[in-house]
Design an enzyme around this catalytic site. Structure first.
Site, short mmCIF file in Angstrom:
data_model
loop_
_atom_site.label_atom_id
_atom_site.label_comp_id
_atom_site.label_asym_id
_atom_site.label_seq_id
_atom_site.Cartn_x
_atom_site.Cartn_y
_atom_site.Cartn_z
N ILE A 12 0.93 -1.35 0.03
CA ILE A 12 0.14 0.01 0.11
C ILE A 12 0.81 1.17 0.08
O ILE A 12 0.82 2.18 -0.82
CB ILE A 12 -1.07 0.01 1.29
CG1 ILE A 12 -1.73 -1.32 1.30
CG2 ILE A 12 -1.76 1.19 1.26
CD1 ILE A 12 -2.60 -1.50 2.55
N ASN A 32 12.45 -0.73 6.27
CA ASN A 32 13.54 -1.96 6.49
C ASN A 32 13.60 -3.05 5.45
O ASN A 32 14.58 -3.93 5.71
CB ASN A 32 13.64 -2.62 7.79
CG ASN A 32 12.21 -3.37 8.25
OD1 ASN A 32 11.54 -3.67 7.17
ND2 ASN A 32 12.13 -3.92 9.59
N THR A 35 9.40 -6.89 4.45
CA THR A 35 8.53 -7.31 3.23
C THR A 35 8.15 -6.63 2.07
O THR A 35 7.80 -6.92 1.04
CB THR A 35 6.86 -7.41 3.89
OG1 THR A 35 6.62 -6.25 4.17
CG2 THR A 35 6.83 -8.64 5.35
N ILE A 52 11.82 1.48 11.56
CA ILE A 52 11.22 2.43 12.50
C ILE A 52 11.45 2.49 13.91
O ILE A 52 11.46 3.54 14.42
CB ILE A 52 9.62 2.35 12.31
CG1 ILE A 52 8.99 1.04 12.63
CG2 ILE A 52 9.21 2.92 10.79
CD1 ILE A 52 7.60 1.27 12.88
N ALA A 73 4.55 1.71 7.82
CA ALA A 73 5.04 0.38 8.14
C ALA A 73 4.72 -0.42 9.32
O ALA A 73 4.00 0.11 10.25
CB ALA A 73 6.85 0.74 8.54
N TYR A 141 -2.67 -7.91 16.74
CA TYR A 141 -2.59 -6.88 15.69
C TYR A 141 -3.59 -5.72 15.94
O TYR A 141 -3.19 -4.53 15.90
CB TYR A 141 -2.68 -7.52 14.30
CG TYR A 141 -2.95 -6.65 13.25
CD1 TYR A 141 -1.78 -6.02 12.48
CD2 TYR A 141 -4.05 -6.42 12.78
CE1 TYR A 141 -2.03 -5.36 11.47
CE2 TYR A 141 -4.44 -5.46 11.51
CZ TYR A 141 -3.26 -4.78 11.08
OH TYR A 141 -3.36 -4.06 10.02
N PHE A 201 -11.28 -20.12 3.83
CA PHE A 201 -11.67 -20.32 5.42
C PHE A 201 -13.08 -19.89 5.72
O PHE A 201 -13.56 -18.50 5.09
CB PHE A 201 -10.70 -19.51 6.30
CG PHE A 201 -9.31 -20.11 5.97
CD1 PHE A 201 -8.80 -21.36 6.53
CD2 PHE A 201 -8.39 -19.41 5.41
CE1 PHE A 201 -7.56 -21.76 6.26
CE2 PHE A 201 -6.94 -19.68 5.33
CZ PHE A 201 -6.48 -20.96 5.66
N ARG A 269 -9.10 -19.21 11.15
CA ARG A 269 -7.86 -19.63 11.63
C ARG A 269 -8.11 -18.72 12.98
O ARG A 269 -8.90 -17.67 12.92
CB ARG A 269 -6.77 -19.04 11.01
CG ARG A 269 -6.51 -19.89 9.77
CD ARG A 269 -5.57 -19.14 8.80
NE ARG A 269 -6.30 -17.80 8.27
CZ ARG A 269 -5.76 -16.64 7.44
NH1 ARG A 269 -4.69 -17.03 7.06
NH2 ARG A 269 -6.28 -15.73 7.24
#
Ligand code: NAD
Length: 307
Positions: A12, A32, A35, A52, A73, A141, A201, A269
């Site tokens: 994004i 960094n 990903t 960061i 990030a 998260y 799922f 999950r």
């Protein structure tokens, strides 16, 4: 304006960087590359390869003097956060704090914080869900994104930091990582292109898969442009207000392929929400923003990109 984007080499953040560059802004990226990829970064943007959470962030601010910080990030996987909450906190809580401390030390003009609509509200009865719905995150998260929003209120009160929080729904589009544990659209497309059978799922109460609000990434980038000079002190949902089951999403994607397989089905999950869809009335009013790419068009563009 000079805009520092964290995570600007990611899915994004790189589209947001494109949008700011195209609008004539100067873009600095801190990433960094855990990903992200340098391939995603617009040529006119400057990259600092940095975490960061690093002390060196201060030097970047001293040298570049950004006016706006647009914070993308993050550790982005709900599943990873439930497996390793401490790692999630290091990036999504402590990393954010380092960035906020640095931002106020250097008196930036505005901080745009990217939060999440789905994981913050949890499973709600009210759909589409408005911003004033109580937050009940069910994963580390979501909890750390919620914590981030509370820290912004503190920095606004204590240090006069101007901010806007954008709570995204499920974002999809070109450059999304198909190998991670988040990003069902790119995972499905990648599986189908590789001749594999994707897994859908579901929860017993939603047998056609989870309910989600899918928003195209270029629409998300436009919302960030609008937030650069609008919506101070506001939390704003960015989505479409349209609900799609994972089963329906699979059927829509697979209709773009020749002889697609029937998907496999499996239980949801840990940490997966059953349903999520965002009310976007506030974004329309405050940011003068609404999505312009519908699911069919967005998926066609995404399949073309991955092909
Ligand atoms: N993808 C979605 O559907 C979605 C939905 C809601 C919110 N969000 C939020 O949007 C933001 C961007 O997500 P994305 O899907 O583009 O993910 P992404 O993984 O593609 O991008 C994250 C970027 O941040 C970088 N990064 C990660 N940890 C870092 C660190 N400690 N220091 C410096 N750089 C670091 C990565 O290298 C990557 O370039 C995240 O804050 C995420 O929580 C995403």
């Amino acid at each position: 304006m000079k805009i520092l984007i964290t995570g600007g080499a990611g899915f994004i953040g790189s589209h947001v960087a494109d949008a700011y560059v195209n609008a004539g802004h100067e873009v600095i990226i801190v990433d960094n590359l855990s990903t992200g990829s340098t391939k995603n970064i617009p040529k006119k943007a400057k990259l600092y390869l940095l975490d960061i959470g690093a002390q060196e962030l201060d030097k970047v601010f001293e040298l570049e003097k950004p006016e706006i910080v647009d914070h993308h990030a993050a550790q982005i996987s709900v599943t990873v956060s439930t497996r390793d909450p401490i790692q999630d906190a290091k990036i999504n809580a402590l990393g954010l704090l380092n960035l906020l401390e640095t931002s106020v030390r250097h008196s930036i003009k505005k901080f745009i914080f990217i939060s999440t609509g789905g994981a913050i509200y949890g499973d709600t009865e009210i759909m589409p869900t408005p911003e004033d719905h109580p937050s009940q995150p069910i994963s580390p998260y979501g909890i750390h994104k919620y914590l981030g929003e509370q820290y912004l209120r503190f920095y606004a009160e204590q240090h006069g930091l101007k901010y806007t929080v954008l709570r995204y729904s499920n974002v999809y589009g070109p450059r999304q990582n198909p190998l991670g544990e988040a990003g069902v659209v790119s995972i499905f497309i990648n599986s189908l292109l590789g001749g594999e059978t994707p897994t859908v799922f579901s929860y017993p109460e939603e047998p056609d898969g989870m309910l989600r609000d899918y928003v195209y990434v270029e629409d998300i980038a436009r919302a960030n442009l609008q937030a650069a000079d609008k919506g101070v002190g506001e939390l704003i949902n960015i989505g479409t207000g349209v609900t799609t089951t994972t089963g329906a999403l699979y059927r829509e994607i697979s209709s773009l392929f020749k002889n697609p397989p029937e998907p496999k089905w499996a239980d949801a999950r840990p940490g997966d929400l059953c349903r999520s869809c965002l009310d976007i009335g506030k974004a329309k009013k405050i940011l003068a923003w609404s999505p312009s790419v519908d699911l069919h068009e967005g998926l066609s563009r995404t399949v073309k990109y991955f092909s």
